[in-house]
Each structure stands twice: as structure tokens, then as C-alpha cells.
Motif scaffolding. Structure first.
Motif, PDB file in Angstrom:
ATOM      1  N   THR A 162      -1.985  -8.014  12.478  1.00 19.61           N
ATOM      2  CA  THR A 162      -2.691  -7.258  11.439  1.00 19.61           C
ATOM      3  C   THR A 162      -1.861  -6.037  11.037  1.00 19.61           C
ATOM      4  O   THR A 162      -1.165  -5.457  11.861  1.00 19.61           O
ATOM      5  N   PRO A 163      -1.935  -5.661   9.766  1.00 21.48           N
ATOM      6  CA  PRO A 163      -1.148  -4.506   9.312  1.00 21.48           C
ATOM      7  C   PRO A 163      -1.777  -3.191   9.749  1.00 21.48           C
ATOM      8  O   PRO A 163      -2.925  -3.169  10.191  1.00 21.48           O
ATOM      9  N   ASP A 164      -1.027  -2.109   9.602  1.00 20.02           N
ATOM     10  CA  ASP A 164      -1.541  -0.771   9.906  1.00 20.02           C
ATOM     11  C   ASP A 164      -2.180  -0.126   8.673  1.00 20.02           C
ATOM     12  O   ASP A 164      -2.309   1.092   8.615  1.00 20.02           O
ATOM     13  N   VAL A 165      -2.568  -0.945   7.709  1.00 21.10           N
ATOM     14  CA  VAL A 165      -3.369  -0.475   6.575  1.00 21.10           C
ATOM     15  C   VAL A 165      -4.650  -1.292   6.612  1.00 21.10           C
ATOM     16  O   VAL A 165      -4.676  -2.397   7.140  1.00 21.10           O
ATOM     17  N   SER A 166      -5.719  -0.739   6.059  1.00 17.85           N
ATOM     18  CA  SER A 166      -7.008  -1.375   6.302  1.00 17.85           C
ATOM     19  C   SER A 166      -7.229  -2.606   5.447  1.00 17.85           C
ATOM     20  O   SER A 166      -6.848  -2.672   4.281  1.00 17.85           O
ATOM     21  N   CYS A 167      -7.843  -3.601   6.082  1.00 20.02           N
ATOM     22  CA  CYS A 167      -8.130  -4.884   5.451  1.00 20.02           C
ATOM     23  C   CYS A 167      -9.620  -5.168   5.591  1.00 20.02           C
ATOM     24  O   CYS A 167     -10.231  -4.801   6.588  1.00 20.02           O
ATOM     25  N   ILE A 168     -10.162  -5.884   4.624  1.00 21.96           N
ATOM     26  CA  ILE A 168     -11.517  -6.405   4.769  1.00 21.96           C
ATOM     27  C   ILE A 168     -11.416  -7.654   5.636  1.00 21.96           C
ATOM     28  O   ILE A 168     -10.643  -8.563   5.352  1.00 21.96           O
ATOM     29  N   ASP A 169     -12.188  -7.674   6.707  1.00 22.19           N
ATOM     30  CA  ASP A 169     -12.018  -8.718   7.720  1.00 22.19           C
ATOM     31  C   ASP A 169     -13.038  -9.834   7.527  1.00 22.19           C
ATOM     32  O   ASP A 169     -14.238  -9.575   7.481  1.00 22.19           O
ATOM     33  N   LEU A 170     -12.564 -11.064   7.413  1.00 24.48           N
ATOM     34  CA  LEU A 170     -13.481 -12.210   7.279  1.00 24.48           C
ATOM     35  C   LEU A 170     -13.731 -12.909   8.612  1.00 24.48           C
ATOM     36  O   LEU A 170     -14.342 -13.980   8.643  1.00 24.48           O
ATOM     37  N   LYS A 171     -13.269 -12.306   9.708  1.00 23.14           N
ATOM     38  CA  LYS A 171     -13.512 -12.863  11.048  1.00 23.14           C
ATOM     39  C   LYS A 171     -13.018 -14.304  11.175  1.00 23.14           C
ATOM     40  O   LYS A 171     -13.690 -15.127  11.811  1.00 23.14           O
ATOM     41  N   GLU A 179       0.808  -1.220   0.000  1.00 28.50           N
ATOM     42  CA  GLU A 179       0.000   0.000   0.000  1.00 28.50           C
ATOM     43  C   GLU A 179       0.841   1.270   0.000  1.00 28.50           C
ATOM     44  O   GLU A 179       0.492   2.250  -0.644  1.00 28.50           O
ATOM     45  N   CYS A 198     -16.224  -6.437   6.717  1.00 29.84           N
ATOM     46  CA  CYS A 198     -16.020  -5.011   6.931  1.00 29.84           C
ATOM     47  C   CYS A 198     -14.548  -4.697   6.705  1.00 29.84           C
ATOM     48  O   CYS A 198     -13.692  -5.518   7.007  1.00 29.84           O
ATOM     49  N   ILE A 199     -14.277  -3.501   6.247  1.00 35.07           N
ATOM     50  CA  ILE A 199     -12.906  -3.009   6.211  1.00 35.07           C
ATOM     51  C   ILE A 199     -12.568  -2.544   7.622  1.00 35.07           C
ATOM     52  O   ILE A 199     -13.291  -1.748   8.205  1.00 35.07           O
ATOM     53  N   ASP A 200     -11.485  -3.080   8.161  1.00 38.67           N
ATOM     54  CA  ASP A 200     -11.193  -2.874   9.580  1.00 38.67           C
ATOM     55  C   ASP A 200     -10.173  -1.749   9.767  1.00 38.67           C
ATOM     56  O   ASP A 200      -9.099  -1.783   9.181  1.00 38.67           O
ATOM     57  N   HIS A 216      -7.810  -4.590  -2.845  1.00 34.27           N
ATOM     58  CA  HIS A 216      -8.170  -4.699  -1.431  1.00 34.27           C
ATOM     59  C   HIS A 216      -7.350  -5.800  -0.783  1.00 34.27           C
ATOM     60  O   HIS A 216      -6.991  -6.782  -1.438  1.00 34.27           O
ATOM     61  N   PHE A 217      -7.088  -5.631   0.491  1.00 33.97           N
ATOM     62  CA  PHE A 217      -6.491  -6.699   1.284  1.00 33.97           C
ATOM     63  C   PHE A 217      -7.597  -7.364   2.088  1.00 33.97           C
ATOM     64  O   PHE A 217      -8.518  -6.693   2.562  1.00 33.97           O
TER      65      PHE A 217
END
Lengths: 349, 349
Positions: free
Chosen positions: A100-109, A54, B105-107, A91-92
Motif C-alpha cells: 500500500t502507498p504512503d498516501v491515503s486510499c479508499i479501501d475496498l477490503k 499525489e 473507508c479512506i485508509d 481519489h485512489f
């Protein structure tokens, strides 16, 4: 082998790059994964890859993802270059990261994967799959051509695990110069034993193969592929033997693989310790795009290591180069940008 | 007041809807938030909203977000309708949820907000802002017009908190029939006292106003707006007094507000207990889009409750209706779809 121009009948109007980031505790087994300076530091590798892709540099992780003994920089430098040159949407996706990175990721839980020598390797396989499928349905109208990469240390061992459970020879590739295939096979055998599996016994139950032997990246990619099915959107799996394993899982699940391709680097294809070509042939993969960044011509010695077999692939690097090709970027332009990225990082020398 | 056709000089080619989902423990104060059947159930409201917006129903939360005493259904039914009618691209952004939805969601790696009566209301305001800004930079090339909604129970109280800290009268709106303004004012006064603040004392430090009196939705929306600045992408804040508070924060931060609009529902504008119009005038908001779903004409009695002042706004409902208008959807078509959504939910009767 040369830089292969992608043969796409109609050039996609809306390509998109997705990178699934995951962890498996299998990577903590000493000497198994080379995707990080030490087994412990591999926990930071997907996060470092995402930050690098990113921003062109790491932000929160303590060290740039590198592979010993020559500190060869992560293949995410290639993905970074492709995203920068093309300005393609991306997208990540966090599917079970330990860090987790300090850039935003879509979270699949998803929870991080367990050591495959434990009875359960991946929790809630179906839930991860369903959430990824819903995500792809959401993304359908944003993309007509989706390239899916991955970053998960230890992922070639879990790939071997599911391939064996599905009944395929699992000579997987490696990010190390010397592929620790014997160690991987031993880990996989222990894993199969602890789950009570035999070679090929789960050929009709790919979800269980993941639960017992896989990693959380797998159901995420499968769910994405499932969510894009039945639309105009075509999918390219960007990776080597790991994505061949995902392709196998998708096929054994009975999903349509007509429009599913694989893109990887020349370094995976030429890896004599692995059997990528035989495997993709056995799986009946219709199209394999092979990207060659021509790092032998580079002035940066760190990049030469790729030519002699270090790293080979990761973070969807091969698919990212394929994407750059779709935008008309030449091999020379691509390599020049990778060198720029390395110079900013003071890496690859 | 009628359904207002959006006046956009040039129709956006790539609109996108974003919904920031957050929690603040301020919502646990009894009788403060009506965005849920009980104070405890408000924790599930943003997650339920997201599941409803994506799938048309709840998946993992125990109960549909409803406002007592008549169990009026969440405004997310409007957002769901707009997303379905337009097929517009959208994303959910988790900025400090207590309960996460079963849709992706984007986290932004934010912690839930604390009770504003504690000295610190939001941790790591700057980090949330920076990650949101990076996300917007990533999304720049995917959208030329971005509509940003929110779902955060207790959010009108934190809005009042930051407005007072910035020096504005904080007569905020409410999702309840009877706006508990006295209780909100008392909570805000306690919060200002515990942080050592006086009216307007933080007019030059909006980030500190959030840290002391705000919620984690605020820096997320501000960061998004900052990341889209300097591009062709225009932004609409979708919400009532909460988004007016965010607008105030953005203005006091010195960001450019030339291309920044607010969209909300008629029910917020007409709320006599609040001062939305006065506030937006004081802030110099150039454009306020006011959407009217005409629920008085509906056959569903639950929807009539909106006309008499229950709920009013949330989950970017007003902005979502504005989005539908951009796609040429009429008020009747929109209301018919909302009724469909309610019928599938067996809600709103």
C-alpha cells in the motif's frame, strides 16, 4: 493521429478522477509484466504510481516505477501532470494491493489476486463489487463525469484471461517493447485448464470469469460503473485493452453501456501486436477518446520511448490527458508539464 | 436551550462531512466505555456506525452499536439522518480500526491504539498526521467547509489522558448514564506513571502526549486540520470533550485556530460530570455550535434516554445536526428523520 479534443456536448461541471490500485500474483511470473524493473518490484508499482500522482515523487517505495531496458518512467507522470494542471478532485482506491502507498486510499477490503493458473484468481468478487457500488453511490453527488483509471501489474494477462472466458480474441497490449504474447497465452491456457474453462464458456457469467481468470481491479471498476448508473453522472474508463476487458465484463453483465466511454493513448491504439480497435468495435463501444501527448517532440529521450512502444498506457494516463483537454489544456502545455515532472524526478533522460 | 441556528456569515457552497473511525485497546478495560453492549463488542462500534451512516443499517457487524442498560441506539442514527436529509458529500477515514466496516473507508495505515497504561499508546503519530494532512490537501478543492466527527470507543479516557499531559483538568464526558470518572482517572494516572509523565509536562510536545496517552483518531484529525490551513476551507470539529482535547492538541502545536469551531450536542454541554464549557473557554474556542434534537418530544422512548444523559454525542452527531441546519432543516424535520431511521432499525423503543 493528433491530439483529439474531447467532444462533449455539455462540458462537465464536476469531473472527478479515480484510480483503482490492485495486485495480482500473476505479475510474479517471470517476464510477464514490464511494469517494474523486476517481477518482484512490480509489487511496488501501484503504490509508487499513487505516491507519484499525489506528490510528484515516490515516498515509501524503494524505486520509481520504471520499465526496462531503458528505465522508461511510469505513465503516472502523465496522470500527475493532468491532476496538477487541472486541480481536479481525485481519489485512489485500494482493491487488493500487496504493497500500500504512503498516501491515503479508499479501501475496498479486497485481497490481492492469485496467479490465474490457480483455480481461484480473485476471492470475494461479489463483495468487492458491492463495496465499490456503495462507494459510487456515495460519490454520485460529488461528480457529474468520472474518469476511472487503473494500476495493476500483470493486468493485461488477466484481461486476456477474462476476454477468452467471455469469448473474445485476447490479443492484449503490453507495457514492454516486445509484447510477450506467447507467454501470456500460455499462462491463460494453463489458467483456463486449471479452472476447467473453454473459450467463451463464461459469456453469461462475467463474475465467474473474474473469479477464475481476472484480477481484483475488475470488480472494483464494474461496481463503480454500476453505482453511477441511473444518474446524470457519465463514466469514462481510462485504459487500453484492460479497460476494454472491463467494458466486456460490464456488457456481459447486462449493465447499460449507453453513457460509458473509453479513453486511452495513441500508443495503445497503434500497438500492432494488440487488437484494441477491433475489440472495442466488437464490443460496440460508442466513444473512444484517443489522447496523444506528442512525446516525439520532447527533449527528454525517456519520453521518446513511448513513441516506439514502451509502456503505452497505465494509471489512467490517457484518460487523465483527456481530462486535461476538458479543462482547455493544449498538447504543448500538457507535454511541458510532463517534462517538468520528469525533471523533478530526474527521470526520462 | 434551543436548537441553535448556525450563524455563518456566508453560507458554505461545498460543505463536506468526514468521520474518523479508530480503535484503542483502552476500551477493553472493563466498565470504561459504554459505546457497545460489552467491552469486547466496542471493537465493532465504529464499523457498525459507518455501516449505519452509509446504508441505514448494519451489514457485517454482529450487533447494532448500543449502550446499556437500555440499549440506547448509537448517535450515528443522527449522523445518518443528517447525511440523508442533506445529501452532503462525506467520507469515512480509517485511522487504526480493529474491525473495519463493509463500507469503504479512506485508509491512513494506522495501527489500533494500545491501552494507555502501556508505555506507547499510539504508534507512528507523525506518519498518521502526515498522511491525514496530504489527504486534506487533496480534498481542499472539494470542500469549503469541513465537519469532522469521530467514532472511537474509549475515546473520552484518552481525551482525559492528553488533557492531563497538556495541563488541563480532564473532567471528560461519557456515553454512560453514570460517568465512571474515577475509573478513568485511575487508568490515566497509571498511564502517566508508565510513561513517566506529570500533569502538564507535555504542554510543549502534543505529539508525544498522543504517543503516550492518546489514540489514533487524534493525529488524524490534527493532520486534516493542518492540511486545510491557509485555504478558504473552514473546519468544524464535531464532538464533545474528545474534540475539545483535539482542539487543545492543535493549539499546543501552534496551528492557527482562528477559523476552527466545535459543534456538539446539548447533552454534552449539560453534562454536569464533565466540564466541556469551562474547557472550551480555557482553550479560547471562538465558536461552539450546540445542537439540540429535542428528543424529549419524540414518541420513541429510546431517544428519551439521550435527554437523561445516555450517550450524549458520537459519530459527529452534533456536527451532523449543525450541517443539517446549514441546509435549512428544522429541529422537527431532523427529529422525524431520526425516528424514521430508528423505525427501520427497529431500535430506540
Amino acid at each position: 493521429m493528433a491530439w483529439i479534443e474531447p467532444e462533449v456536448k455539455e462540458k462537465p461541471k464536476k469531473p472527478m478522477f479515480l484510480c483503482v490500485l490492485s495486485s495480482t500474483k500473476t505479475a510474479h511470473i517471470p517476464r510477464l509484466s514490464a511494469a517494474g524493473k523486476t517481477a518482484e518490484l512490480t509489487d511496488y508499482t501501484p503504490a509508487g504510481d499513487a505516491e507519484l500522482m499525489e506528490t510528484g515523487n515516490i515516498i515509501s517505495v524503494p524505486v520509481l516505477p520504471m520499465t526496462p531496458p531503458y528505465d522508461t518512467p511510469t505513465p503516472a507522470i502523465m496522470t500527475r501532470s493532468a491532476l496538477k494542471l487541472t486541480d481536479a478532485p481525485y481519489h485512489f482506491i485500494n482493491s487488493g494491493l500487496i504493497v500500500t502507498p504512503d498516501v491515503s486510499c479508499i479501501d475496498l477490503k479486497a485481497k490481492p489476486g492469485e496467479d490465474i493458473r490457480e483455480p481461484i484468481a480473485v476471492n470475494d468478487v461479489q463483495g468487492i463489487y458491492e463495496r465499490a457500488k456503495l462507494l459510487a453511490i456515495r460519490l454520485r453527488n460529488q461528480a457529474d463525469h468520472v474518469i476511472i483509471g487503473e494500476s495493476i501489474p500483470g493486468g493485461t494477462t488477466t484481461a486476456m484471461g477474462v476476454l477468452m472466458a467471455l469469448g473474445y480474441d485476447g490479443n492484449v497490449s503490453s507495457s514492454a517493447d516486445e509484447n510477450p504474447l506467447e507467454l501470456k497465452r500460455q499462462v491463460v491456457e494453463e489458467g483456463m485448464k486449471s479452472s476447467g474453462l473453454t473459450f467463451g464458456c463464461l459469456k453469461d457469467d462475467p463474475m465467474k470469469a473474474i473469479a477464475c481468470m481476472g484480477d481484483p481491479m475488475m470488480p472494483a471498476v464494474m461496481g463503480l460503473v454500476a453505482g453511477f448508473q441511473g444518474t446524470e453522472t457519465s463514466v469514462v474508463l481510462a485504459g487500453g485493452t484492460q479497460m476494454a476487458a472491463v467494458y466486456a465484463l460490464i456488457k456481459h453483465m447486462g449493465l447499460n453501456t449507453e453513457k460509458l466511454a473509453i479513453a486511452t493513448t495513441r500508443y495503445v491504439v497503434e500497438d500492432k501486436s494488440a487488437n484494441f480497435i477491433e475489440l472495442t468495435r466488437a464490443l460496440g463501444v460508442h466513444v473512444v477518446y484517443v489522447a496523444d501527448p506528442g512525446f516525439g517532440k520532447s527533449s527528454l529521450k525517456g519520453l521518446h520511448r513511448y513513441e516506439t512502444g514502451t509502456i503505452k498506457e497505465g494509471a489512467g494516463a490517457g484518460g487523465a490527458m483527456y481530462l486535461a483537454g476538458l479543462f482547455g489544456i493544449t498538447q504543448d502545455q500538457f507535454r511541458a508539464e510532463v517534462e517538468n515532472v520528469c525533471k523533478l524526478l530526474k527521470a526520462g533522460h
